[in-house]
Design an enzyme around this catalytic site. Sequence first.
Site, PDB file in Angstrom:
ATOM      1  N   ASP A 170       0.804  -1.208   0.000  1.00 27.30           N
ATOM      2  CA  ASP A 170       0.000   0.000   0.000  1.00 27.30           C
ATOM      3  C   ASP A 170       0.847   1.272   0.000  1.00 27.30           C
ATOM      4  O   ASP A 170       0.646   2.156  -0.835  1.00 27.30           O
ATOM      5  CB  ASP A 170      -0.932  -0.012   1.223  1.00 27.30           C
ATOM      6  CG  ASP A 170      -1.830   1.202   1.261  1.00 27.30           C
ATOM      7  OD1 ASP A 170      -2.944   1.129   0.727  1.00 27.30           O
ATOM      8  OD2 ASP A 170      -1.417   2.240   1.829  1.00 27.30           O
ATOM      9  N   ALA A 216      -4.836   2.575  -0.781  1.00 29.16           N
ATOM     10  CA  ALA A 216      -4.651   1.864  -2.046  1.00 29.16           C
ATOM     11  C   ALA A 216      -5.256   0.470  -1.967  1.00 29.16           C
ATOM     12  O   ALA A 216      -5.954   0.020  -2.879  1.00 29.16           O
ATOM     13  CB  ALA A 216      -3.168   1.783  -2.393  1.00 29.16           C
ATOM     14  N   ASP A 217      -5.000  -0.230  -0.870  1.00 30.00           N
ATOM     15  CA  ASP A 217      -5.567  -1.573  -0.689  1.00 30.00           C
ATOM     16  C   ASP A 217      -7.085  -1.542  -0.673  1.00 30.00           C
ATOM     17  O   ASP A 217      -7.750  -2.319  -1.373  1.00 30.00           O
ATOM     18  CB  ASP A 217      -5.078  -2.176   0.633  1.00 30.00           C
ATOM     19  CG  ASP A 217      -3.659  -2.708   0.553  1.00 30.00           C
ATOM     20  OD1 ASP A 217      -3.232  -3.104  -0.544  1.00 30.00           O
ATOM     21  OD2 ASP A 217      -2.977  -2.724   1.590  1.00 30.00           O
ATOM     22  N   THR A 218      -7.639  -0.682   0.152  1.00 30.37           N
ATOM     23  CA  THR A 218      -9.091  -0.625   0.285  1.00 30.37           C
ATOM     24  C   THR A 218      -9.739  -0.190  -1.019  1.00 30.37           C
ATOM     25  O   THR A 218     -10.740  -0.771  -1.456  1.00 30.37           O
ATOM     26  CB  THR A 218      -9.491   0.336   1.413  1.00 30.37           C
ATOM     27  OG1 THR A 218      -8.907  -0.118   2.642  1.00 30.37           O
ATOM     28  CG2 THR A 218     -10.996   0.417   1.565  1.00 30.37           C
TER      29      THR A 218
END
Length: 397
Positions: free
Chosen positions: A142, A170-172
């Site tokens: 991330d 970024a991950d979410t």
Amino acid sequence: MSASNRQGPLERFRVLDLTRLRAGPTAVRQLADWGADVIKIESPQALDVSDGWIGDRLGSDFQNLHRNKRSITLNLKDPEGVRILQRLVEAADVLVENFRPGVKTRLGVDYETLQRSNPGLVYASISGFGQDGPYADRPGYDQIVQGMGGLMAITGEKGQPPLRTGISLADTGVGLYAALGIMTALLEREVSGRGQWVQTSLLQGMIALTDYQAARWLMDGEVPEPAGNDHPTATPTGVFPTADGHINIATAGEEMWRRLCNAIGAPELLGRVEYASNELRTKNREALKGELAQYTRRKTSSEWIRAFEQASVACGPIYRMDEVFEDRQTQHLGMAISLRHPELQEIKVVAQPYTLSRTPSQMRTATPGRGEHTEAVLMELGYSAEQISDLRERHVV
């Protein structure tokens, strides 16, 4: 949990979850919460493989990510484990994975291989940088992608070093984009009868999330700079001191600017040439912030919030996380949901942020134990108790 007690708009779909870390589980959680039969596939305990999980399995993060799923163990490095997965795929609608691009091909669980036995399979891949290209084999994390996607360069105070956000954005974000891609492919399948390969990456998701800041460069040739708590284009918008803390104030357009000046008792600011337009207020932002702060310091945060609400000026408190969930609007919206866990007893997880009027999301079960549903799922495939026992002894499951 069985198919009989699942309800929701996605209850007719079966999803195979080969994901780990955060982006993939975020995508699958969207499907699980709306009723899909999600089978989370993990490595057998005896192999002593972490599967890339972060933190304690009983910890808040893991429990929040993996609710509403069934869990089986399967050794995908064993040919028989792969054969079991292929049998699962035959009756599945969706498979989601976030291996590095080459791993799934080496294991024989790539899209081209699996779609032969199920042409209707929607196969979703989440990677760091894409399935091909010069960075395809790089590990994606991330914070690395927040930097490469432009977010860190526009976050923080002007003149200070780049700053990551306080969440794994970024991950979410890419997890939500992946879920959207999966549902789009499922809708298209209703017309064509065919599945397809859905691909996204942390880098793509991060760039998309920068949205209007990216568009400023692409269309206007402007390179956005960090603006701290100030809005890059609407002024005055930002954090202002009060008698007992700070609040957010946001103004958009001339009418809101007029209402703000009148609400704080500073109508004379409306006649100042240097503040006569949003462009001029932005140009003279620092001076304007200093003048406004002289007024906002005169009352407490709660007093200003009441005053601004009456004047229809956008404003709000700046909460710590405990205060977020104490807020009456947050409680009214039901953003904390209780679940029963066999070890942790009652736990609370974060609710879905949208509702449907007829078919709401459901929090049915807490995160399962590793392999908790292995026997039940294998029996659904036709395996006998003796066959399952043999598979366990050989660490296939």
